[in-house]
Write an enzyme that holds these catalytic residues in place. Structure first.
Site, PDB file in Angstrom:
ATOM      1  N   HIS A 181      -5.464  -0.796   6.493  1.00 47.98           N
ATOM      2  CA  HIS A 181      -5.501  -0.265   7.869  1.00 47.98           C
ATOM      3  C   HIS A 181      -6.287  -1.198   8.797  1.00 47.98           C
ATOM      4  O   HIS A 181      -5.711  -1.854   9.643  1.00 47.98           O
ATOM      5  CB  HIS A 181      -6.037   1.176   7.953  1.00 47.98           C
ATOM      6  N   ARG A 187     -16.095   6.325   2.778  1.00 50.63           N
ATOM      7  CA  ARG A 187     -16.312   7.767   2.673  1.00 50.63           C
ATOM      8  C   ARG A 187     -16.431   8.211   1.223  1.00 50.63           C
ATOM      9  O   ARG A 187     -17.248   9.068   0.884  1.00 50.63           O
ATOM     10  CB  ARG A 187     -15.139   8.527   3.314  1.00 50.63           C
ATOM     11  N   HIS A 231      -9.425   1.324   1.634  1.00 54.11           N
ATOM     12  CA  HIS A 231      -9.151   1.787   3.000  1.00 54.11           C
ATOM     13  C   HIS A 231     -10.357   1.421   3.865  1.00 54.11           C
ATOM     14  O   HIS A 231     -11.497   1.684   3.483  1.00 54.11           O
ATOM     15  CB  HIS A 231      -9.017   3.315   3.041  1.00 54.11           C
ATOM     16  N   ARG A 283      -4.694  15.609   6.223  1.00 55.18           N
ATOM     17  CA  ARG A 283      -5.299  15.415   4.902  1.00 55.18           C
ATOM     18  C   ARG A 283      -5.458  16.738   4.167  1.00 55.18           C
ATOM     19  O   ARG A 283      -5.310  16.795   2.940  1.00 55.18           O
ATOM     20  CB  ARG A 283      -6.660  14.714   5.049  1.00 55.18           C
ATOM     21  N   GLU A 294      -9.816   3.196   9.200  1.00 56.74           N
ATOM     22  CA  GLU A 294      -8.555   3.780   9.661  1.00 56.74           C
ATOM     23  C   GLU A 294      -8.813   4.723  10.836  1.00 56.74           C
ATOM     24  O   GLU A 294      -7.980   4.856  11.724  1.00 56.74           O
ATOM     25  CB  GLU A 294      -7.890   4.548   8.510  1.00 56.74           C
ATOM     26  N   ASP A 343       2.555   3.318   2.749  1.00 63.28           N
ATOM     27  CA  ASP A 343       1.438   4.255   2.678  1.00 63.28           C
ATOM     28  C   ASP A 343       1.869   5.693   2.416  1.00 63.28           C
ATOM     29  O   ASP A 343       2.130   6.060   1.283  1.00 63.28           O
ATOM     30  CB  ASP A 343       0.617   4.122   3.980  1.00 63.28           C
ATOM     31  N   GLN A 368       2.791  11.248  -1.688  1.00 63.49           N
ATOM     32  CA  GLN A 368       2.715  11.756  -0.315  1.00 63.49           C
ATOM     33  C   GLN A 368       4.098  11.851   0.351  1.00 63.49           C
ATOM     34  O   GLN A 368       4.263  12.527   1.361  1.00 63.49           O
ATOM     35  CB  GLN A 368       1.765  10.895   0.517  1.00 63.49           C
ATOM     36  N   HIS A 379       0.841  -1.205   0.000  1.00 58.96           N
ATOM     37  CA  HIS A 379       0.000   0.000   0.000  1.00 58.96           C
ATOM     38  C   HIS A 379       0.872   1.250   0.000  1.00 58.96           C
ATOM     39  O   HIS A 379       1.599   1.519   0.945  1.00 58.96           O
ATOM     40  CB  HIS A 379      -0.925   0.023   1.216  1.00 58.96           C
TER      41      HIS A 379
HETATM   42 ZN   LIG Z   1      -3.712   4.849   1.967  1.00 61.72          ZN
END
Ligand SMILES: [Zn+2]
Length: 450
Positions: free
Chosen positions: A279, A218, A242, A89, A245, A330, A66, A61
């Site tokens: 997660h 979500r 996901h 985020r 988490e 991640d 990021q 993952h």
């Molecule tokens: Zn992720």
């Protein structure tokens, strides 16, 4: 041409072996076993000095881009103790809006190169930036997926591009915010077409594969889950999402659907051996059971979960129920498979105030290392459905060598695999064993330094 690699020690997935070798043919492992039983007719023999070889870890993952914000997100406004996943985020969304295909490629390439130097052999890239800065599709809607795949190829890393479906801002179906405009999927059909097109486009490269990733409860409407899961089965690709988490996500799912996330996904027919729950930090025993009964697995990302304050993986309850756990870096706060594989155990030691929480019985003792290595390697290969992470004939030839001459491993001898699980720092410890030409230099030497 076959190449026989002969290390000092070999981890065969169960124990350390001396006098064993691995035969590699092209991109695949041809044979593994005692040297007397192996030959490489017409091939080469490469002795790997001071090397303990194992299947390269699988990073199941990743969001490569990021990595660019890992330093800049290590502050919070004074007087605001509530920095958390959700404030992180916002920073991540801000970063996303700046990229064009060239910068996304460059950032991803740096990330993948760091992964490879740390010892990972392959990555599952959970890719959700699809549109241009204004939220319009590119003329070729797969432009950014291709940019990321090309980045992995340039870095010499095997990649499974997990194409993400993303359509809502929260569980209640609220529309995407302007800062999420680059992620938007218009329909289930568009997502399935993208996965199918990517698969066809990269069919000629054995080091590239694809999968399907509904982002989360979500970001994906309730009505999309079943057709997406059916689509993944029809295309025979991995299915990742996901899951749980954050407590807020669990609470929202209960409020809207009357079900916790894993319960909701079970109702939608999503759970199967094809499915990996990323997660899975906040699970009831009932949800653990649902994952176990379906043959699904969990991908833990413990260094990221630590960085974001998500919570501690219930690794003891998952292993007790027989749910396999793989690993991912991640958000790339840290890029180190050897650190990632030890954190689930160490986090539990702090919570439960005892040792060897995740071990498995081996005669009179309980060992931690074999299961940790399995999480880092073969369970990841199962999650990406590539067969990577196993030293078995036909598996991808992704090998990594631990440097027995490195000061961190001096004197470890046959315990080197247990030591690398428990203690060894990454820097300089591992180097990829590369039967393929080095993508940067074209050099065919087999044991390049990372
Ligand atoms: Zn992720």
């Amino acid at each position: 041409m076959n190449t026989l690699f002969v290390p000092d020690l070999l981890w065969d997935g169960r124990e350390a072996r001396r006098g064993w070798g691995v035969v590699v043919a092209g991109d695949r492992i041809a044979a593994v076993g005692p040297l007397g039983a192996l030959d490489a007719p017409g091939g080469r023999r490469v002795d790997l000095a001071d090397a303990a070889v194992l299947a390269a870890p699988v990073n199941a993952h990743s969001h490569a881009f990021q990595r660019a914000i890992r330093g800049r997100t290590q502050t919070r406004p004074a007087g605001r103790p509530d920095a958390d996943f959700w404030s992180w985020r916002r920073e991540m969304y801000r970063a996303v809006l700046a990229y064009d295909p060239e910068t996304l490629h460059a950032i991803s390439r740096d990330c993948f190169a760091e992964m490879r130097s740390a010892g990972w052999g392959s990555v599952g890239e959970f890719h959700y930036v699809h549109r241009d800065r204004d939220g319009r599709p590119y003329d070729d809607p797969l432009t950014l997926s291709d940019a990321v795949i090309e980045a992995a190829r340039a870095a010499g890393l095997r990649i499974t591009l997990l194409y993400v479906a993303y359509a809502t801002a929260d569980v209640d179906g609220s529309p995407l915010g302007d800062d999420q405009r680059r992620f938007r999927s218009d329909s289930v059909d568009d997502v399935l077409r993208a996965v199918s097109d990517l698969r066809d486009r990269w069919a000629g490269d054995p080091r590239v594969s694809v999968g399907l990733a509904p982002h989360s409860v979500r970001a994906v409407p309730a009505s999309w889950w079943r057709p997406l899961a059916d689509g993944a089965a029809a295309l025979d690709v991995p299915l990742h999402a996901h899951v749980a988490e954050q407590v807020r996500e669990v609470d929202a799912c209960v409020a809207v659907h009357g079900r916790r996330p894993v319960e909701f996904l079970a109702d939608q027919g999503v759970l199967s051996e094809r499915f990996t729950a990323v997660h899975a930090t906040h699970l009831t025993d009932g949800e653990v059971r649902l994952l176990a009964e379906a043959g699904a697995r969990v991908c833990a990302c413990p260094s990221t979960e630590r960085d974001l304050g998500d919570g501690v993986l219930p690794g003891d309850r998952l292993s007790g129920a027989g749910v396999p756990v793989c690993l991912g870096s991640d958000s790339h706060t840290l890029i180190d498979p050897w650190e990632e594989l030890r954190l689930p155990e160490y986090h539990l030691r702090l919570v439960e105030r005892r040792r060897i929480v995740l071990g498995e019985a081996d005669g009179p003792v309980v060992r931690w290392a074999p299961g940790a290595l399995r999480s880092a390697t073969e369970v990841g290969g199962d999650a990406l459905r590539t067969g990577a992470g196993r030293l078995t004939p036909g598996a991808p030839a992704d090998l990594v060598a631990l440097d027995l001459a490195h000061p961190a491993l001096a004197g470890a001898d046959d315990e080197v695999f247990a030591e690398v699980v428990a203690v060894a720092a990454r820097a300089g410890v591992a180097r990829p064993v590369t039967p393929l030409p080095d993508p940067q230099t074209g050099d065919r030497s087999e044991a390049t330094s990372a």
